[in-house]
Design an enzyme around this catalytic site. Structure first.
Site, short mmCIF file in Angstrom:
data_model
loop_
_atom_site.label_atom_id
_atom_site.label_comp_id
_atom_site.label_asym_id
_atom_site.label_seq_id
_atom_site.Cartn_x
_atom_site.Cartn_y
_atom_site.Cartn_z
N ASN A 168 -1.38 -0.42 -4.44
CA ASN A 168 -2.29 0.47 -3.73
C ASN A 168 -1.79 1.90 -3.91
O ASN A 168 -0.79 2.29 -3.31
CB ASN A 168 -2.32 0.10 -2.23
N TRP A 169 -2.50 2.66 -4.73
CA TRP A 169 -2.04 4.02 -5.03
C TRP A 169 -2.38 5.01 -3.91
O TRP A 169 -2.02 6.17 -3.98
CB TRP A 169 -2.65 4.50 -6.35
N LYS A 170 -3.14 4.57 -2.93
CA LYS A 170 -3.58 5.45 -1.83
C LYS A 170 -4.17 6.74 -2.42
O LYS A 170 -4.87 6.69 -3.41
CB LYS A 170 -2.41 5.74 -0.87
N HIS A 203 -7.64 -2.02 5.25
CA HIS A 203 -6.25 -1.55 5.13
C HIS A 203 -5.87 -0.85 6.44
O HIS A 203 -6.72 -0.22 7.08
CB HIS A 203 -6.12 -0.59 3.95
N GLU A 218 -4.53 1.82 7.15
CA GLU A 218 -4.88 3.25 7.27
C GLU A 218 -6.38 3.42 7.53
O GLU A 218 -6.79 4.35 8.23
CB GLU A 218 -4.41 4.00 6.01
N GLU A 254 -0.16 -7.35 6.39
CA GLU A 254 0.57 -6.08 6.33
C GLU A 254 0.85 -5.59 7.75
O GLU A 254 -0.01 -4.93 8.36
CB GLU A 254 -0.26 -5.03 5.60
N GLY A 300 4.91 1.88 4.70
CA GLY A 300 5.40 3.22 4.41
C GLY A 300 6.57 3.65 5.27
O GLY A 300 6.89 4.84 5.33
N SER A 336 6.46 -1.93 2.88
CA SER A 336 7.78 -1.51 2.39
C SER A 336 8.43 -2.51 1.43
O SER A 336 9.64 -2.70 1.45
CB SER A 336 8.71 -1.19 3.57
N GLY A 344 2.45 -0.13 -1.71
CA GLY A 344 2.03 1.27 -1.79
C GLY A 344 3.07 2.10 -2.52
O GLY A 344 3.08 2.21 -3.74
N GLY A 345 4.00 2.66 -1.75
CA GLY A 345 4.97 3.62 -2.28
C GLY A 345 5.68 3.18 -3.56
O GLY A 345 5.77 3.95 -4.53
C1 PEP Z 1 0.19 -0.37 1.50
O1 PEP Z 1 -0.24 0.75 1.29
O2 PEP Z 1 -0.60 -1.33 1.57
C2 PEP Z 1 1.62 -0.56 1.66
C3 PEP Z 1 2.07 -1.76 1.92
O3 PEP Z 1 2.42 0.56 1.55
P1 PEP Z 1 4.03 0.59 1.38
O4 PEP Z 1 4.36 -0.40 0.28
O5 PEP Z 1 4.33 2.00 0.98
O6 PEP Z 1 4.62 0.18 2.68
#
Ligand code: PEP
Length: 251
Positions: free
Chosen positions: A9-11, A96, A98, A168, A174, A211, A232-233
């Site tokens: 997930n590049w957000k 998601h 967010e 999640e 994050g 994470s 994500g990150g």
């Molecule tokens: C996400 O955006 O779905 C996510 C899990 O982010 P991160 O890996 O940065 O925690």
């Protein structure tokens, strides 16, 4: 050996040019593997570039980060499913954290999105997960089940087979603090039981997200109830992500 899914997930990252450069580098570092599939969720303006860049790799799918349930209309800023599909998306994230907790998306809205995606022939990747106060109050399973049932309301057992779930925990996204593999596995098991109760045929993939990084992915995927990861990150640089998708996936 079970199939594993690694979803990136590049957000709100990676422009058109950056998506192309990322894909070229990622492709130079990875080969398709049996029992492993990859998803990328770029920002909607970079969908076409990402789809085109990964076109030759049958193990890679590209989806939207969010969609509206209505096919068209006065919804400024939203991406409809036909628009995403026209850009080459074959799926979308739904619910998601967010979208839920920054933009106020409701459980009922996630259900409308899931159904609209299925009707259009796209794969919904439904995200569920509790906030830290909910976990501390012992409400994790109840919250996850509520989100799951609302997101999948009215979905037929046959269509359930086309859905991917991601657990999640909001407090892990994050933050650098992942759920322990056994805590994640316990929630995954609860999700599996709920899916069975809905009549899901066979095994529905359930990913863990929050994470995930190169240091913890192997231990997480060692849990047999985790079918992959949503990241994500740690998916934002092609070298790091290429390394992660090689961990835990046998040939
Ligand atoms: C996400 O955006 O779905 C996510 C899990 O982010 P991160 O890996 O940065 O925690």
């Amino acid at each position: 050996m079970r199939d594993l899914i690694y979803a990136a997930n590049w957000k709100m990252n990676h422009s058109l040019a950056e998506s192309r450069a990322y894909a070229a580098r990622f492709l130079s570092l990875t080969e398709p593997r049996t029992n492993r599939s990859l998803w990328f969720f770029p920002p909607s303006v970079s969908l076409v570039a990402t789809v085109e860049a990964f076109e030759a790799r049958a193990d890679i799918r590209v989806g939207a980060q969010d969609v509206h349930w209505e096919p068209k209309g006065a919804f400024t800023g939203a991406t409809s499913i036909p628009l995403a599909q026209g850009a080459g998306a074959v799926g979308a994230l739904v619910g998601h954290s967010e979208r839920r907790h920054v933009f106020g998306e409701t459980d009922a809205e996630t259900g409308r999105k899931v159904k609209a995606l299925l009707a259009a022939g796209l794969t919904p990747l439904l995200c569920v997960g509790e906030k830290i106060d909910e976990r501390d109050a012992g409400r994790t399973d109840a919250v996850v089940k509520r989100q799951l049932l609302a997101g999948l309301e009215g979905v037929t057992p046959a269509d359930l087979a086309r859905v991917i779930i991601a657990y999640e925990p909001v407090w892990a996204i994050g933050t650098g603090r992942n759920a322990t593999p056994s805590d994640a596995a316990a929630v995954h098991l609860g999700i599996r039981v709920a899916l069975k109760g809905l009549g899901a045929p066979g095994r529905i993939p359930i990913l863990y997200g929050g994470s995930v990084n190169r240091g913890n992915v192997l231990a997480l995927l060692a849990e047999p109830d985790l079918d992959g990861v949503l990241v994500g990150g740690a998916s934002l640089d092609p070298e790091g992500w290429a390394e992660i998708v090689g961990i835990g996936a046998g040939d």
